[in-house]
Write an enzyme that holds these catalytic residues in place. Structure first.
Site, mmCIF file in Angstrom:
data_model
loop_
_atom_site.group_PDB
_atom_site.id
_atom_site.type_symbol
_atom_site.label_atom_id
_atom_site.label_comp_id
_atom_site.label_asym_id
_atom_site.label_seq_id
_atom_site.Cartn_x
_atom_site.Cartn_y
_atom_site.Cartn_z
ATOM 1 N N ASP A 148 -11.299 2.092 10.145
ATOM 2 C CA ASP A 148 -11.451 1.447 8.845
ATOM 3 C C ASP A 148 -11.666 -0.050 9.026
ATOM 4 O O ASP A 148 -12.080 -0.489 10.107
ATOM 5 C CB ASP A 148 -10.227 1.756 7.958
ATOM 6 N N HIS A 219 -9.747 -2.648 2.385
ATOM 7 C CA HIS A 219 -9.953 -1.192 2.379
ATOM 8 C C HIS A 219 -9.019 -0.477 3.370
ATOM 9 O O HIS A 219 -8.336 0.492 3.015
ATOM 10 C CB HIS A 219 -11.418 -0.941 2.736
ATOM 11 N N SER A 536 -12.803 7.384 -0.795
ATOM 12 C CA SER A 536 -12.103 6.629 0.253
ATOM 13 C C SER A 536 -10.592 6.699 0.055
ATOM 14 O O SER A 536 -9.839 6.581 1.014
ATOM 15 C CB SER A 536 -12.504 5.154 0.211
#
Ligand SMILES: *[C@@H]1O[C@H](CO)[C@@H](O)[C@H](O)[C@H]1NC(C)=O
Ligand SMILES: *[C@@H]1O[C@H](CO)[C@@H](O)[C@H](O)[C@H]1NC(C)=O
Ligand SMILES: *[C@@H]1O[C@H](CO)[C@@H](O)[C@H](O)[C@H]1NC(C)=O
Ligand SMILES: *[C@@H]1O[C@H](CO)[C@@H](O)[C@H](O)[C@H]1NC(C)=O
Ligand SMILES: *[C@@H]1O[C@H](CO)[C@@H](O)[C@H](O)[C@H]1NC(C)=O
Ligand SMILES: *[C@@H]1O[C@H](CO)[C@@H](O)[C@H](O)[C@H]1NC(C)=O
Ligand SMILES: *[C@@H]1O[C@H](CO)[C@@H](O)[C@H](O)[C@H]1NC(C)=O
Ligand SMILES: *[C@@H]1O[C@H](CO)[C@@H](O)[C@H](O)[C@H]1NC(C)=O
Ligand SMILES: *[C@@H]1O[C@H](CO)[C@@H](O)[C@H](O)[C@H]1NC(C)=O
Length: 766
Positions: A148, A219, A536
């Site tokens: 990620d 994220h 996600s």
């Protein structure tokens, strides 16, 4: 340098074409090699790859007679697990020369990759008294690796309070780098590594702002805390969604492999990250990204996850955010879990109180403190003229979205600097709008009409706006999110994808404290938690649940864990009606949208029966896809694949059949058959019988319709037949088959889809 002499000798055998080719622009390629072709002279594959690259190098070919040892600057990564091969920066002539090198199998161009909670654990029924949390020890000692955007190690979600020593088998590392000290890892965050050679090679002028595993985006901090964040009390997003935050597997460990950068992301880096995660010894991987429109043998993520599968690593991936259109999902790979996204039973009302006392509810995540009290209200139709809006002054404007122009309206109202906005819209994808930077609320046309009627009938219309509210227990929930990408899988249509849905809408999870989450009046706002939506977010939920199952059943294979999650998932919402699809006008979600259903961790820990898959079954599938031996080799890394038994009929816990033969006999009935084998993972003796939910226009039959197990781990098989016309009239029909045990403890449900969509798998360049 032990290979020096033999290497030189070996180089003499390589054809040296086009000695004076110009140094053309280089691109990065991921190159597959046949390890069995490696000359014995080499001590290992790394030196062989180095020599191979050097031997085709334009530069080294010019200077071959004088160079003592070839330059390695063109070789970016040597891969140990994910493929047999390497990535390297090559000019067109170098690539051509490489194709004639001994052991060359194939190559693909490096590709850029698109990057696609407080309450979600309760919504999934996780609790300390019973179910999978206590049974699995909250995922204790299971290691979740995420590829990620990095991690914010200071976040309270990665505090290691309550965690025991790091498992001895762990081989990972906490790498130092810019603003990241190796002492920042602990017993929760046990690994941190970063990969950007491919990114830099593809874009030599790029400046990496933070060259370390530190998350500059947010994220990765969000996804990793969703999967395995520790308990954090008093978490919220400016008061919204407040409560105790925790991941799905709060006692599992986190290892972050940063390959998604603010500056971009390349597949060569991503598979290097997966390669390292396999070497380090992760148990579960969470990959919230994917590559669109490539066949399995050209999808680096599919190749890399096949290697993970061989090591028994469970891989959760996101379906993508390209819904509600069919055939849009990525990661439609038979050996991973492909996760769709849904809502949870939580809403954030933005309330409009009209001058006449009537209150009307919309949705809002406006992060500012200010409520608006008794402010003049004006209806501005489509709000399409900034000029007109600017004349309004300090008023709340009401906009009606008749033409799918909500984003323009939100933008126009912001520019007009009015007091606030009420947006009336059918738009089902409000995620991008409701975290607005000025007072705004978003409502469905039925509610909007009440406001518009009031304005039209009032001489001095006024309203107050109230924000900062959260309600839980809303119904119906879950619903499938409109943006969630739909199947069938383009790369392998014969395996029904996605597999299941998990919470993905407005998920609260950790966030880097110096990365603004919102803006109000051009002033950035910061928060240790952020609300995000997307597949996600649903992917790490499923990864966390997989970690719990792995903790409870260490002996289960990745396919067994996936089967347990799928066959126990819920097809009904909290009103006991079929789960609705927000993107399809709230019609029941089809398995092409939600897979088997909504993940149910407490049921998944005790599924009764599982559909297991052997490695050779996946090979049989690749053979039946009519891939060439080289294409199969890029995935399995073996040059001797056994294709004596090709079969598209994988032992999967779901069924998809194609009725799309458009010819003169289109209405003639045809039969599609499937064979399945289930393993009894429940207690010794048990008797299961079938229950079929029929499909419109089709007959479904099962033989035998009763399975009698005498002992644990016994396997029994059955055949399922779907009978229908060669060409079906509708696009999708669906039903299900359940095996129910006589004690009423287990219901093992599989979705069945019949479709007229194409069953032609994607093909590639090679
Ligand atoms: C890392 O942190 C430790 C403890 O805070 C400190 O002693 C050490 O000097 C730091 N190392 C670097 C490279 O900054
Ligand atoms: C990189 O920077 C150099 C010098 O500024 C420039 O000439 C070149 O075009 C740039 N290359 C790319 C790929 O942007
Ligand atoms: C980033 O850090 C790595 C390891 O410390 C180093 O090898 C590399 O050269 C650095 N890259 C950049 C762009 O600074
Ligand atoms: C809201 O008020 C709190 C407490 O007064 C303050 O800390 C916060 O910064 C304010 N938020 C905004 C967006 O102005
Ligand atoms: C919303 O959708 C309904 C049904 O499709 C339609 O009748 C209505 O006109 C739409 N309203 C707006 C404001 O777009
Ligand atoms: C809707 O938008 C399209 C394209 O922007 C435009 O041509 C059309 O006139 C608009 N219709 C209405 C009713 O506003
Ligand atoms: C593979 O080739 C066989 C023989 O030509 C054909 O019948 C079959 O439909 C092909 N399979 C796929 C998945 O295209
Ligand atoms: C290939 O698999 C079949 C079973 O499907 C087996 O009978 C055969 O021996 C295998 N061939 C080789 C070369 O391993
Ligand atoms: C079937 O074929 C006919 C003639 O080619 C075509 O007009 C029709 O659209 C096709 N139907 C479907 C469902 O593909």
């Amino acid at each position: 340098m032990a290979t020096h002499l033999p290497l030189y000798v070996w180089l003499l055998f390589i054809a040296i074409p086009n000695l004076f080719s110009t140094l053309a622009k280089s691109d990065t390629f991921i190159v597959h090699m046949d390890l069995s072709a490696m000359p014995k002279a080499f001590s290992g594959y790394h030196s062989w790859y180095l020599a191979t690259v050097a031997s085709v190098s334009d530069k080294s070919r010019v200077t071959t007679t004088t160079s003592t040892f070839p330059s390695s600057s063109k070789l970016l990564y040597t891969y140990s697990n994910v493929i047999h091969g390497f990535s390297a920066s090559l000019s067109p002539s170098e690539l051509e020369a490489l194709k004639n090198s001994p052991g060359y199998v194939s190559s693909i161009r490096d590709l850029p990759v698109k990057v696609d909670t407080t309450h979600s654990s309760q919504f999934l029924g996780l609790n300390s008294n019973s179910g999978v949390w206590p049974v699995s020890n909250y995922g204790k000692d299971v290691i979740i690796g995420l590829v990620d955007s990095g991690i914010w190690p200071e976040s309270a979600s990665f505090d290691d309070k309550g965690l025991t020593e790091i498992p001895l088998r762990w081989k990972g590392e906490c790498e130092s780098g810019t603003q990241f000290n190796s002492s920042m890892c602990n017993k929760k965050l046990i690994g941190a590594r970063f990969f950007n050679k491919g990114l830099i090679a593809s874009n030599p002028n790029v400046t990496i702002s933070i060259n370390s595993t530190r998350d500059t985006d947010g994220h990765g901090t969000h996804t990793s805390s969703t999967a395995a964040g520790n308990y954090v009390e008093g978490a919220s997003y400016f008061g919204y969604a407040s409560g105790t935050a925790r991941g799905m597997a709060p006692m599992a460990r986190v290892a972050m492999y940063k390959a998604l950068w603010d500056e971009g992301a390349q597949t060569s880096d991503i598979i290097a990250a997966i390669d390292q995660a396999i070497t380090d010894g992760v148990d579960v991987m969470s990959l919230s990204f994917g590559i669109d429109g490539v066949p399995l043998y050209e999808d680096p993520v599919a190749m890399a996850t096949f290697a993970a599968l061989e090591k028994g690593i469970f891989v959760s991936t996101s379906a993508g955010n390209e819904g509600p259109f069919l055939e849009t999902l990525h990661n439609g790979t038979p050996w991973v879990l492909t996760v769709a996204a849904g809502t949870i039973d939580r809403e954030f009302p933005g309330i409009v109180i009209l001058g006449n006392g009537v209150s009307v509810t919309g949705l809002s995540l406006y992060p500012g403190n200010s409520s608006l009290s008794q402010v003049p209200l004006v209806f501005m139709e489509a709000c399409d003229s900034v000029k007109e809006l600017k004349k309004v002054g300090y008023k709340i404007v009401v906009c009606l979205d008749k033409n799918d122009s909500l984003s323009d309206q939100v933008y126009n109202v912001q520019n007009a600097r009015v007091a606030g906005g009420v947006f009336v819209s059918n738009n089902s994808d409000l995620g991008f709008f409701i975290q607005s930077d000025y007072p705004a609320t978003f409502m469905v046309p039925q509610n909007g009409e009440i406001i518009i009627d009031y304005i039209k009938s009032s001489s001095e219309p006024k309203a107050s706006l109230e924000f900062g509210k959260t309600i839980v227990g809303t119904k119906p929930a879950p619903q499938l999110a409109s943006y969630s990408s739909r199947g069938p899988s383009q790369s392998c249509p014969f395996v029904l994808k996605p597999d299941l849905m998990a919470p993905g809408d407005y998920i609260l999870a950790a966030w880097p404290q110096n990365n603004p989450v919102a803006e109000v009046n051009s002033r950035p706002l910061f928060s240790n938690f952020n609300l995000l939506s997307g597949t996600s977010m649903s992917c790490p939920h499923a990864a966390g649940v997989a970690a719990l199952l792995k903790g409870a059943h260490p002996e289960w294979s990745p396919a067994a864990i996936r089967s347990a999650m799928m066959t126990t998932s819920d097809s009904m919402d909290n009103t006991f009606n079929p789960i609705e699809d927000v993107g399809e006008n709230k019609q029941p979600a089809t398995p092409l949208a939600m897979g088997a259903g909504h993940i149910n961790p407490n049921k998944a820990v005790d599924p009764g029966l599982i559909y297991d898959v052997e490695l050779q079954d996946y090979v049989n599938l690749l053979c039946a896809l009519n891939y060439t031996m080289k294409q199969i080799q890029t995935i399995t890394r073996s040059s001797s694949n056994n294709c004596s038994n090709p079969s598209l009929d994988l032992n999967y816990p779901s069924f998809i059949s194609f009725f799309n033969v458009n010819d003169s006999k289109s209405d003639v009935q045809t039969v599609q058959e499937f064979q399945r084998t289930v393993t009894n993972v429940g207690q010794g003796t048990s008797i299961y019988t079938t229950k079929i939910i029929p499909m419109d226009g089709f007959q479904v039959s099962v033989v035998p319709d009763k399975l009698v197990f005498k002992e644990k781990n016994e396997k029994l098989s059955y055949k399922l037949k779907i009978t229908g016309p060669r060409l079906m009239k509708q696009t999708v029909a669906f039903g299900s088959i359940s095996w129910e045990d006589s004690e009423g403890k287990h219901v093992v449900r599989s979705p069945i889809v019949a479709t007229s969509l194409s069953s032609e798998p994607l093909s590639g360049q090679n």
